[in-house]
Design a protein around this motif. Structure first.
Motif, PDB file in Angstrom:
ATOM      1  N   SER A 156      52.871 128.401  57.977  1.00 22.74           N
ATOM      2  CA  SER A 156      53.876 127.541  57.343  1.00 22.74           C
ATOM      3  C   SER A 156      53.259 126.422  56.504  1.00 22.74           C
ATOM      4  O   SER A 156      53.894 125.899  55.608  1.00 22.74           O
ATOM      5  N   ALA A 157      52.036 126.034  56.798  1.00 21.06           N
ATOM      6  CA  ALA A 157      51.363 124.986  56.013  1.00 21.06           C
ATOM      7  C   ALA A 157      50.513 125.646  54.934  1.00 21.06           C
ATOM      8  O   ALA A 157      49.290 125.572  54.945  1.00 21.06           O
ATOM      9  N   SER A 158      51.174 126.285  53.987  1.00 25.91           N
ATOM     10  CA  SER A 158      50.463 127.106  53.006  1.00 25.91           C
ATOM     11  C   SER A 158      49.827 126.306  51.874  1.00 25.91           C
ATOM     12  O   SER A 158      49.223 126.880  50.996  1.00 25.91           O
ATOM     13  N   GLU A 159      49.947 124.983  51.901  1.00 24.46           N
ATOM     14  CA  GLU A 159      49.347 124.165  50.842  1.00 24.46           C
ATOM     15  C   GLU A 159      47.956 123.663  51.204  1.00 24.46           C
ATOM     16  O   GLU A 159      47.248 123.158  50.351  1.00 24.46           O
ATOM     17  N   SER A 160      47.561 123.773  52.466  1.00 24.41           N
ATOM     18  CA  SER A 160      46.243 123.280  52.874  1.00 24.41           C
ATOM     19  C   SER A 160      45.375 124.441  53.340  1.00 24.41           C
ATOM     20  O   SER A 160      45.857 125.463  53.802  1.00 24.41           O
ATOM     21  N   VAL A 161      44.059 124.246  53.231  1.00 19.58           N
ATOM     22  CA  VAL A 161      43.091 125.281  53.604  1.00 19.58           C
ATOM     23  C   VAL A 161      43.218 125.563  55.100  1.00 19.58           C
ATOM     24  O   VAL A 161      43.083 124.650  55.920  1.00 19.58           O
ATOM     25  N   PRO A 162      43.463 126.824  55.491  1.00 13.72           N
ATOM     26  CA  PRO A 162      43.701 127.094  56.911  1.00 13.72           C
ATOM     27  C   PRO A 162      42.431 127.177  57.758  1.00 13.72           C
ATOM     28  O   PRO A 162      42.395 126.677  58.871  1.00 13.72           O
TER      29      PRO A 162
ATOM     30  N   GLY B   3      29.352 124.973  63.939  1.00  7.95           N
ATOM     31  CA  GLY B   3      29.511 126.409  63.674  1.00  7.95           C
ATOM     32  C   GLY B   3      30.774 126.990  64.286  1.00  7.95           C
ATOM     33  O   GLY B   3      30.939 128.212  64.296  1.00  7.95           O
ATOM     34  N   ASN B   4      31.685 126.136  64.766  1.00  4.31           N
ATOM     35  CA  ASN B   4      32.934 126.629  65.334  1.00  4.31           C
ATOM     36  C   ASN B   4      33.951 126.899  64.242  1.00  4.31           C
ATOM     37  O   ASN B   4      34.075 126.108  63.295  1.00  4.31           O
ATOM     38  N   LEU B   5      34.677 127.996  64.393  1.00  7.30           N
ATOM     39  CA  LEU B   5      35.734 128.339  63.445  1.00  7.30           C
ATOM     40  C   LEU B   5      36.991 127.575  63.810  1.00  7.30           C
ATOM     41  O   LEU B   5      37.456 127.620  64.949  1.00  7.30           O
ATOM     42  N   LEU B   6      37.550 126.864  62.853  1.00 11.20           N
ATOM     43  CA  LEU B   6      38.761 126.052  63.088  1.00 11.20           C
ATOM     44  C   LEU B   6      39.906 126.597  62.237  1.00 11.20           C
ATOM     45  O   LEU B   6      39.720 126.944  61.073  1.00 11.20           O
ATOM     46  N   TYR B   7      41.089 126.667  62.841  1.00 11.83           N
ATOM     47  CA  TYR B   7      42.305 127.028  62.125  1.00 11.83           C
ATOM     48  C   TYR B   7      43.187 125.805  62.076  1.00 11.83           C
ATOM     49  O   TYR B   7      43.653 125.329  63.117  1.00 11.83           O
ATOM     50  N   ARG B   8      43.361 125.243  60.899  1.00 13.08           N
ATOM     51  CA  ARG B   8      44.089 123.992  60.699  1.00 13.08           C
ATOM     52  C   ARG B   8      43.517 122.866  61.554  1.00 13.08           C
ATOM     53  O   ARG B   8      44.264 122.056  62.116  1.00 13.08           O
ATOM     54  N   GLY B   9      42.214 122.863  61.714  1.00 12.89           N
ATOM     55  CA  GLY B   9      41.540 121.825  62.466  1.00 12.89           C
ATOM     56  C   GLY B   9      41.491 122.058  63.953  1.00 12.89           C
ATOM     57  O   GLY B   9      40.945 121.246  64.700  1.00 12.89           O
ATOM     58  N   ILE B  10      42.051 123.180  64.440  1.00 16.08           N
ATOM     59  CA  ILE B  10      42.055 123.479  65.886  1.00 16.08           C
ATOM     60  C   ILE B  10      41.033 124.570  66.151  1.00 16.08           C
ATOM     61  O   ILE B  10      41.000 125.590  65.475  1.00 16.08           O
ATOM     62  N   ASN B  11      40.208 124.339  67.192  1.00 17.24           N
ATOM     63  CA  ASN B  11      39.184 125.313  67.548  1.00 17.24           C
ATOM     64  C   ASN B  11      39.825 126.556  68.122  1.00 17.24           C
ATOM     65  O   ASN B  11      40.671 126.510  68.969  1.00 17.24           O
TER      66      ASN B  11
END
Length: 159
Positions: A138-144, A151-159
């Motif tokens: 739903s937050a399609s305007e920011s980099v997901p 080196g952790n992969l984050l989705y919208r800033g969440i690990n």
């Protein structure tokens, strides 16, 4: 009754003028492709014409929306196909690293390969179409997707 030359000329002049008037009327209709000059000339057909024009505009908008959505779906599909290929190659690389009796330098090379595959996947998942990120929810305007300093992969800033 006697027919005089002035009567013939008068009748000819009247017929010529009415023919000229009709010619101009139909020539105007042919060039403007309208059956009336003013909306007050034919209000019913004017309203119908407006409704048809509005329907055509709505159909054109609908078709352009469908085309845009198809392009976005095709882009997402090609990205997912390339990600599938990348993930299959990483599975092979992981199995090679687990099962073979490789040296530490070979394993370091395999680890670098996996990290570059991760970066490639993150770049693919951050793809955008029509100004919106495809896999951002739903937050399609920011980099997901991002990778933090550890080196952790984050989705919208969440690990």
């Amino acid at each position: 009754m006697r027919i005089t030359m002035s009567m013939i000329q008068e009748r000819y002049k009247n017929n010529l003028n009415s023919s000229k008037t009709l010619y101009e009327k139909y020539a105007l209709r042919a060039t403007t492709t309208r059956a009336y000059d003013k909306p007050s000339d034919d209000p019913l057909n004017c309203a119908r014409s407006y409704d048809v024009q509005q329907s055509i505009t709505m159909n054109n908008t609908y078709q352009s929306n469908i085309s845009s959505i198809e392009d976005t779906q095709n882009t997402a599909d090609s990205i997912l196909s390339s990600m599938y290929t990348t993930l299959n190659s990483t599975i092979k690389t992981q199995l090679e690293g687990i099962t073979s009796s490789s040296s530490q330098s070979d394993r370091n090379t395999l680890a670098e390969t996996l990290l570059s595959a991760r970066d490639s996947l993150v770049t693919s998942m951050n793809s955008s179409a029509a100004g919106k990120y495809l896999f951002a929810g739903s937050a399609s305007e920011s980099v997901p997707f991002t990778v933090d300093s550890d080196g952790n992969l984050l989705y919208r800033g969440i690990n």
